[in-house]
Design an enzyme around this catalytic site. Sequence first.
Site, short mmCIF file in Angstrom:
data_model
loop_
_atom_site.label_atom_id
_atom_site.label_comp_id
_atom_site.label_asym_id
_atom_site.label_seq_id
_atom_site.Cartn_x
_atom_site.Cartn_y
_atom_site.Cartn_z
N HIS D 95 0.85 -1.19 0.00
CA HIS D 95 0.00 0.00 0.00
C HIS D 95 0.89 1.24 0.00
CE1 HIS D 95 -2.79 3.08 1.40
NE2 HIS D 95 -3.73 2.31 0.89
N GLU D 143 -3.70 3.11 -7.23
CA GLU D 143 -4.16 4.24 -6.41
C GLU D 143 -3.18 5.40 -6.53
OE1 GLU D 143 -6.40 3.16 -2.58
OE2 GLU D 143 -4.38 2.38 -2.31
#
Lengths: 225, 225, 225, 225
Positions: D95, D143
Amino acid sequence: MKLQTPMIIVNFKTYLESTGKRALELAKQAEKASKETGVCIVVAPQFADIAKITEAVEIPVFAQHIDPIKPGNCTGHILAESVKEAGAVGTLINHSERQLKLSEIDSIITLAREKGLVSCVCANNPSVSAAIAAMQPDITSVEPPELIGTGVSVSKAKPEVVTDTVKLVHRVNPQMTILCGAGISQAEDVSLALKLGTRGVLVASGIVKAKDPYNVLREFADATK
Amino acid sequence: MKLQTPMIIVNFKTYLESTGKRALELAKQAEKASKETGVCIVVAPQFADIAKITEAVEIPVFAQHIDPIKPGNCTGHILAESVKEAGAVGTLINHSERQLKLSEIDSIITLAREKGLVSCVCANNPSVSAAIAAMQPDITSVEPPELIGTGVSVSKAKPEVVTDTVKLVHRVNPQMTILCGAGISQAEDVSLALKLGTRGVLVASGIVKAKDPYNVLREFADATK
Amino acid sequence: MKLQTPMIIVNFKTYLESTGKRALELAKQAEKASKETGVCIVVAPQFADIAKITEAVEIPVFAQHIDPIKPGNCTGHILAESVKEAGAVGTLINHSERQLKLSEIDSIITLAREKGLVSCVCANNPSVSAAIAAMQPDITSVEPPELIGTGVSVSKAKPEVVTDTVKLVHRVNPQMTILCGAGISQAEDVSLALKLGTRGVLVASGIVKAKDPYNVLREFADATK
Amino acid sequence: MKLQTPMIIVNFKTYLESTGKRALELAKQAEKASKETGVCIVVAPQFADIAKITEAVEIPVFAQHIDPIKPGNCTGHILAESVKEAGAVGTLINHSERQLKLSEIDSIITLAREKGLVSCVCANNPSVSAAIAAMQPDITSVEPPELIGTGVSVSKAKPEVVTDTVKLVHRVNPQMTILCGAGISQAEDVSLALKLGTRGVLVASGIVKAKDPYNVLREFADATK
């Protein structure tokens, strides 16, 4: 800038044998071997030695690393513009001894492209090599970490690592220049590496720690023919 | 090696204004200001610029960082022996832009001592300064990160950071040379820093980005008297 | 919260023998040994096991690490509030297998204090122990990394590491609780640790890998008397 | 394990609103929305909350991160076996708030495969997504970091990031499940994400910080149909 292949990249690492004056001497021997054989030999010295070496030799000089930064507040980091002004024409990226986050590698490849530096990104296995290929650097070099510095060459001990890398990388990026490294210490390691589908080798202790680096480099260069 | 105090350390960071030829020029201006005022001015350029600067000037030159490594397999890292052979006489350690693990700082301080390099370890607050003092480097410099590059000086905006640092550090190590930095941009920031108990300042953009770095350095040097 | 000394902290690390159900079973044996001897035994399980263990036992439970973060955008990190709500009353910090930047250690000590968590910061040598003491955690534990997991105890093999730590730490912070660890596997390692000036031990494989952890813990606890 | 698509992954991050009891409550609301709509909703809570949530709900639970380690001496790290025994069936990897070295990502993907955990690797742009695809995880989620937490959705603000990712990833790996995230806060952000070629979304603050997370999740789930 586009480098000629086959090529031999000599990573000076941080050996005393390739620091300061001895780095300069080693670079001159690499240049001699390159000029006599016509084979592209690149040297990658420590940052503090780049400027003196690029003044003294005409072969390509790489940095061992650059950081994914812009000019400014980055004390202690390696700025692309700095190694470029010192005369480097390319850089190693993500060597197994200087591994980087995935997004950093992507940023550095882009940065190198923008600054006109040749990017050579290192991988530890075929799967990682393929990942690197997807980010479009100029060169990728596969080096199984467990063989680095052993004198047992990847091309002999793990030829499947090299052939799998060539297969996976070319599926993603058919034009990519592929090298291999780790344990390269004899001329036949080099010729075998080329037979397995690479366009050259990344070497360190095999040259830096050799009694006569010039002779070994001549043999390596001849073995690429 | 023991440096004279008060001292001004100019951190070149990775600004374009202090890269390559412009780094060399800036170092010469620092030397001129130092010679004219008799005040110790240290310059800390990027690694690739150390060798050329140490050839051209006589003032002390620091590296911006060294790694806690021995010679050998450390591609892309900064070897103490390398910056020393390039002419550096000391090094910054743990700058807020190049922070290190605690045990690494301890190792580097020991390494610098062994290699005869002056160690200047940076801290972000008084408590961290005291921790550093316990590891016995030559110099510690406190710099609140939120003021770095702002032009709002620590000595004016947060004098209590400086006085608390002096108090805590001298409790642990009464002989330690203490500097402060962050936002130092005017001569009175320097004189105030000394009044608060430091022996000098660590500056960067206040000099590197100045229209006339020589003039600002002369003012800073005069302000230490 | 203030813990009773002498104390034994059992670091569960990431052994399979101390994961999940087996972690719960081990914590119950630690509780039994603690209740029978009246000696403070702390267990430090993996994050995913904290909640179940704190529900099942009454002895203090520590996290193995927390991050220097505030609630919010910190995917994959360890929030002090999270381990606290799961029932932890303290945390290890900067274990040699999870080392942190100096400023992070300082931030986490402050954070632990604010959240009411006991802070136990690990050090690899006396000099680093003294640095830690300057940042005022509740406990520091010195562990020479080269002895961790060897069964050769720091208190026998390197008693001077322990005595130097006690001397340097108490010079900086006379009230600090000092533990030692690495290779602690016999009762006499524990009694010797206390004779050298510590208030207890930090153990891992000596308990986790023992055939009968309860028995070994009883012996260790008795050895503190 | 193979998860049904379209899917919505709710990353609990380290918000107080999704810590401890509130994490459990949020997971129950996610389960309710999933059961009522028949859409796959995955929750990714903090490590200390995994066990309680997997006991209470039947929807898939992911860890937010695992480390590339084997059982043993890894204090403070996240062991695959630990989150698996706590009931997790998959994990987020890399992430943008917990980025990893390239070789670590490769190791963790292999490790997840061996342990039967679904791997969802995050990318910051199309080029990095393609690199990830070459390493064959189960899912990749793109993202753009600059949109995370803004409420401005990637599918509206940067649709070309999503379509380029789909194109580059499917060239490398035609079967890969692709998600997108960052700023997803309205039902139409979700339906647009699917129109652009993804099989779902990775959301965090849009759900965790919502006044009525259940309602928003119902709308998101309906929007995938």
